[in-house]
Design an enzyme around this catalytic site. Structure first.
Site, PDB file in Angstrom:
ATOM      1  N   LYS A  80      -4.228  55.893 -88.553  1.00  0.00           N
ATOM      2  CA  LYS A  80      -4.778  56.022 -87.206  1.00  0.00           C
ATOM      3  C   LYS A  80      -5.715  57.215 -87.211  1.00  0.00           C
ATOM      4  O   LYS A  80      -5.568  58.120 -88.039  1.00  0.00           O
ATOM      5  CB  LYS A  80      -3.629  56.283 -86.222  1.00  0.00           C
ATOM      6  CG  LYS A  80      -3.943  55.939 -84.799  1.00  0.00           C
ATOM      7  CD  LYS A  80      -3.659  54.478 -84.495  1.00  0.00           C
ATOM      8  CE  LYS A  80      -4.039  54.119 -83.082  1.00  0.00           C
ATOM      9  NZ  LYS A  80      -3.731  52.732 -82.759  1.00  0.00           N
ATOM     10  N   GLY A 180       0.957  43.930 -65.498  1.00  0.00           N
ATOM     11  CA  GLY A 180      -0.349  44.276 -66.063  1.00  0.00           C
ATOM     12  C   GLY A 180      -1.153  43.032 -66.370  1.00  0.00           C
ATOM     13  O   GLY A 180      -0.761  42.217 -67.205  1.00  0.00           O
ATOM     14  N   GLY A 182      -4.446  42.927 -67.386  1.00  0.00           N
ATOM     15  CA  GLY A 182      -5.690  43.360 -68.033  1.00  0.00           C
ATOM     16  C   GLY A 182      -6.122  42.395 -69.118  1.00  0.00           C
ATOM     17  O   GLY A 182      -5.893  41.181 -69.006  1.00  0.00           O
ATOM     18  N   VAL A 184      -5.013  41.703 -72.165  1.00  0.00           N
ATOM     19  CA  VAL A 184      -3.968  40.866 -72.761  1.00  0.00           C
ATOM     20  C   VAL A 184      -3.205  40.103 -71.680  1.00  0.00           C
ATOM     21  O   VAL A 184      -2.954  38.896 -71.803  1.00  0.00           O
ATOM     22  CB  VAL A 184      -2.976  41.723 -73.595  1.00  0.00           C
ATOM     23  CG1 VAL A 184      -1.879  40.849 -74.187  1.00  0.00           C
ATOM     24  CG2 VAL A 184      -3.704  42.476 -74.695  1.00  0.00           C
ATOM     25  N   TYR A 186      -3.944  39.039 -68.676  1.00  0.00           N
ATOM     26  CA  TYR A 186      -4.629  37.888 -68.068  1.00  0.00           C
ATOM     27  C   TYR A 186      -4.637  36.690 -69.027  1.00  0.00           C
ATOM     28  O   TYR A 186      -4.396  35.545 -68.624  1.00  0.00           O
ATOM     29  CB  TYR A 186      -6.053  38.292 -67.660  1.00  0.00           C
ATOM     30  CG  TYR A 186      -6.828  37.177 -67.007  1.00  0.00           C
ATOM     31  CD1 TYR A 186      -6.365  36.553 -65.851  1.00  0.00           C
ATOM     32  CD2 TYR A 186      -8.031  36.729 -67.557  1.00  0.00           C
ATOM     33  CE1 TYR A 186      -7.077  35.518 -65.255  1.00  0.00           C
ATOM     34  CE2 TYR A 186      -8.750  35.699 -66.969  1.00  0.00           C
ATOM     35  CZ  TYR A 186      -8.271  35.097 -65.822  1.00  0.00           C
ATOM     36  OH  TYR A 186      -8.964  34.070 -65.239  1.00  0.00           O
TER      37      TYR A 186
HETATM   38  P1  NAD Z   1      -5.921  46.836 -70.344  1.00  0.00           P
HETATM   39  O1  NAD Z   1      -6.262  48.246 -70.016  1.00  0.00           O
HETATM   40  O2  NAD Z   1      -7.007  45.821 -70.409  1.00  0.00           O
HETATM   41  O3  NAD Z   1      -4.828  46.289 -69.306  1.00  0.00           O
HETATM   42  C1  NAD Z   1      -3.787  47.034 -68.795  1.00  0.00           C
HETATM   43  C2  NAD Z   1      -3.600  46.614 -67.350  1.00  0.00           C
HETATM   44  O4  NAD Z   1      -2.452  47.272 -66.843  1.00  0.00           O
HETATM   45  C3  NAD Z   1      -4.781  47.000 -66.449  1.00  0.00           C
HETATM   46  O5  NAD Z   1      -5.203  45.878 -65.709  1.00  0.00           O
HETATM   47  C4  NAD Z   1      -4.195  48.091 -65.570  1.00  0.00           C
HETATM   48  O6  NAD Z   1      -4.768  48.122 -64.274  1.00  0.00           O
HETATM   49  C5  NAD Z   1      -2.732  47.688 -65.522  1.00  0.00           C
HETATM   50  N1  NAD Z   1      -1.813  48.768 -65.155  1.00  0.00           N
HETATM   51  C6  NAD Z   1      -1.909  50.089 -65.405  1.00  0.00           C
HETATM   52  N2  NAD Z   1      -0.883  50.744 -64.853  1.00  0.00           N
HETATM   53  C7  NAD Z   1      -0.099  49.814 -64.265  1.00  0.00           C
HETATM   54  C8  NAD Z   1       1.129  49.853 -63.537  1.00  0.00           C
HETATM   55  N3  NAD Z   1       1.746  50.995 -63.283  1.00  0.00           N
HETATM   56  N4  NAD Z   1       1.661  48.694 -63.091  1.00  0.00           N
HETATM   57  C9  NAD Z   1       1.025  47.518 -63.300  1.00  0.00           C
HETATM   58  N5  NAD Z   1      -0.139  47.413 -63.955  1.00  0.00           N
HETATM   59  C10 NAD Z   1      -0.691  48.552 -64.441  1.00  0.00           C
HETATM   60  O7  NAD Z   1      -5.106  46.912 -71.710  1.00  0.00           O
HETATM   61  P2  NAD Z   1      -4.768  45.704 -72.700  1.00  0.00           P
HETATM   62  O8  NAD Z   1      -5.742  45.711 -73.812  1.00  0.00           O
HETATM   63  O9  NAD Z   1      -4.552  44.458 -71.923  1.00  0.00           O
HETATM   64  O10 NAD Z   1      -3.386  46.210 -73.326  1.00  0.00           O
HETATM   65  C11 NAD Z   1      -2.182  46.112 -72.588  1.00  0.00           C
HETATM   66  C12 NAD Z   1      -1.037  46.695 -73.407  1.00  0.00           C
HETATM   67  O11 NAD Z   1      -0.906  45.985 -74.640  1.00  0.00           O
HETATM   68  C13 NAD Z   1      -1.214  48.166 -73.810  1.00  0.00           C
HETATM   69  O12 NAD Z   1       0.042  48.783 -73.837  1.00  0.00           O
HETATM   70  C14 NAD Z   1      -1.773  48.075 -75.209  1.00  0.00           C
HETATM   71  O13 NAD Z   1      -1.479  49.230 -75.968  1.00  0.00           O
HETATM   72  C15 NAD Z   1      -1.015  46.875 -75.744  1.00  0.00           C
HETATM   73  N6  NAD Z   1      -1.698  46.194 -76.847  1.00  0.00           N
HETATM   74  C16 NAD Z   1      -2.928  45.645 -76.654  1.00  0.00           C
HETATM   75  C17 NAD Z   1      -3.553  44.989 -77.706  1.00  0.00           C
HETATM   76  C18 NAD Z   1      -4.897  44.319 -77.533  1.00  0.00           C
HETATM   77  O14 NAD Z   1      -5.259  43.487 -78.362  1.00  0.00           O
HETATM   78  N7  NAD Z   1      -5.649  44.616 -76.491  1.00  0.00           N
HETATM   79  C19 NAD Z   1      -2.912  44.900 -78.955  1.00  0.00           C
HETATM   80  C20 NAD Z   1      -1.644  45.455 -79.118  1.00  0.00           C
HETATM   81  C21 NAD Z   1      -1.046  46.109 -78.046  1.00  0.00           C
END
Ligand code: NAD
Length: 367
Positions: A80, A180, A182, A184, A186
């Site tokens: 990382k 959440g 976001g 992932v 959605y």
């Molecule tokens: P993102 O930022 O696109 O989505 C996160 C969503 O959570 C946002 O819509 C945000 O408004 C919402 N949120 C924040 N605080 C909140 C709360 N208190 N209650 C409800 N909703 C809340 O992030 P992402 O890329 O969708 O990732 C989501 C999670 O998955 C993270 O923990 C990330 O580390 C993990 N993750 C993502 C990936 C990836 O491919 N994007 C891969 C592995 C792990």
């Protein structure tokens, strides 16, 4: 700062401090373990309050990547990198190109990707200086946004969990609470709704919630998600949301989502187990994005990415089996699976042929 004491504890191989005065670069690259292959893990940019905070973060995250890649069955180690800085104010082409040169200097031992605070435009600058980065833009033959694969992988984890608890893996027969919506979240909601499942959603962003309501989901309040009468809790926002305050409210039978570090403590993992709730370990469930970018090494193929992501079903099932056989929690079982694989490959005592990574099909501007 007790650097060698810290890395003695965490068993890191190498920690690189990167500095460039002209570009304003202060970064740390941590390589945890390269037994299975080059250390892969994203680049994070964050205004850490202290250098110790940055170091702790990069050590913790890189170690996590070793375990994630090992359980996913990938030939990758864990690494990382972090840039100390404010992503809203401190970004520049020079900063990312300087970081890219440090990555290049490691000669393939560390491969970077996007993480918190970094977007595809920043990675473009890193990619100018080194081929050792993944998740590059599709325009260059890269794999693009990993989120749909993370969501698809999470769906496989859910299926494996349903199989264990209910003896079948029919998504549409169950109800889900998605925290959440976001990138992932959605995508996961779309997959669940495609199977006609009952889905409750929450998000601090009203627009994100509305998008899911339009797909037929029921919106609940930010704090109400923990009380929802649903079979599966899918955390896809934050870490540490399974804790002493939330767990007593759960009526869920399964916890399976993409968020990192869902359990606030190891002890809460024991408590989840005692309450008869099945926890599908987060890093095994959310490996779809990592699997997807890893395919760039051999030339990206969507078909291969989908096939590889489906293996999460078996990986999660294997973890449940180890937990049953050894009478341990599923989190411990996941760690054990990772450690056993690393130990077995590490013992081979065969010369490593260093296949190298050619990244066929990818092209840099001007190269
Ligand atoms: P993102 O930022 O696109 O989505 C996160 C969503 O959570 C946002 O819509 C945000 O408004 C919402 N949120 C924040 N605080 C909140 C709360 N208190 N209650 C409800 N909703 C809340 O992030 P992402 O890329 O969708 O990732 C989501 C999670 O998955 C993270 O923990 C990330 O580390 C993990 N993750 C993502 C990936 C990836 O491919 N994007 C891969 C592995 C792990």
């Amino acid at each position: 700062m007790h650097l060698f004491a810290d890395i003695h504890q965490t068993e890191h191989e190498q920690v690189v401090f990167c500095h460039n005065k002209d570009a304003g670069l202060k970064a740390i690259i941590a390589i945890h373990n390269t037994t299975l292959g080059p250390a892969l893990g994203g680049l994070r940019m964050w205004p850490y309050e202290t250098e110790q905070d940055a170091l702790n973060d990069v050590l913790r995250l890189s170690r996590g990547m070793t375990y994630k890649a090992a359980v996913a069955g990938l030939n990758l180690g864990g690494g990382k990198s972090v840039i100390i800085g404010d992503p809203r104010k401190d970004k520049s082409e020079a900063l990312f190109r300087a970081l890219g040169r440090f990555v290049e200097s490691l000669n393939g031992r560390y491969i970077t990707a996007e993480d918190v605070g970094i977007d595809v435009n920043d990675m473009e600058f890193v990619f100018q200086e080194t081929n050792n980065c993944v998740g590059v833009h599709q325009m260059h033959g890269g794999s693009g946004d990993p989120s749909p694969f993370t969501a698809f992988g999470t769906l496989q984890g859910i299926r494996a969990s349903l199989q264990k608890v209910y003896g079948h893996d029919e998504i549409g027969k169950h109800s889900y609470a998605v925290q959440g919506c976001g990138h992932v979240g959605y995508e996961l909601v779309k997959l669940l709704r495609a199977e006609d499942a009952k889905v409750f959603v929450t998000d601090i962003n009203d627009e994100a919630v509305q998008q899911c309501v339009e797909l037929g989901c029921e919106a609940v309040g930010i704090d109400d998600i923990y009380d929802v009468e649903a079979d599966v809790f899918c955390p896809t926002a934050l870490g540490a949301i399974v804790n002493e305050k939330t767990l007593p409210r759960f009526k869920f039978k399964i916890i399976c989502g993409a968020a990192n570090n869902q359990l606030a403590t190891e002890a809460i993992g024991d408590e989840v187990d005692k309450r008869g709730i099945l926890y599908a370990p987060d890093y095994a469930v959310n490996a779809g994005g990592l699997m997807n970018v890893s395919i760039e090494f051999e030339g990206y193929s969507l078909d291969r990415a989908m096939r590889m992501t489906r293996t999460i079903y078996y990986n999660v099932g294997k973890i449940f089996q180890i937990a049953d056989d050894e009478g341990i929690t599923t989190s411990l079982a996941a760690d054990r699976l990772a450690e056993q694989r690393i130990a077995a490959i590490g013992k081979l005592k065969l010369p490593h042929m260093g296949r190298g990574h050619r990244f066929p099909g990818r092209e840099r501007n001007g190269n």
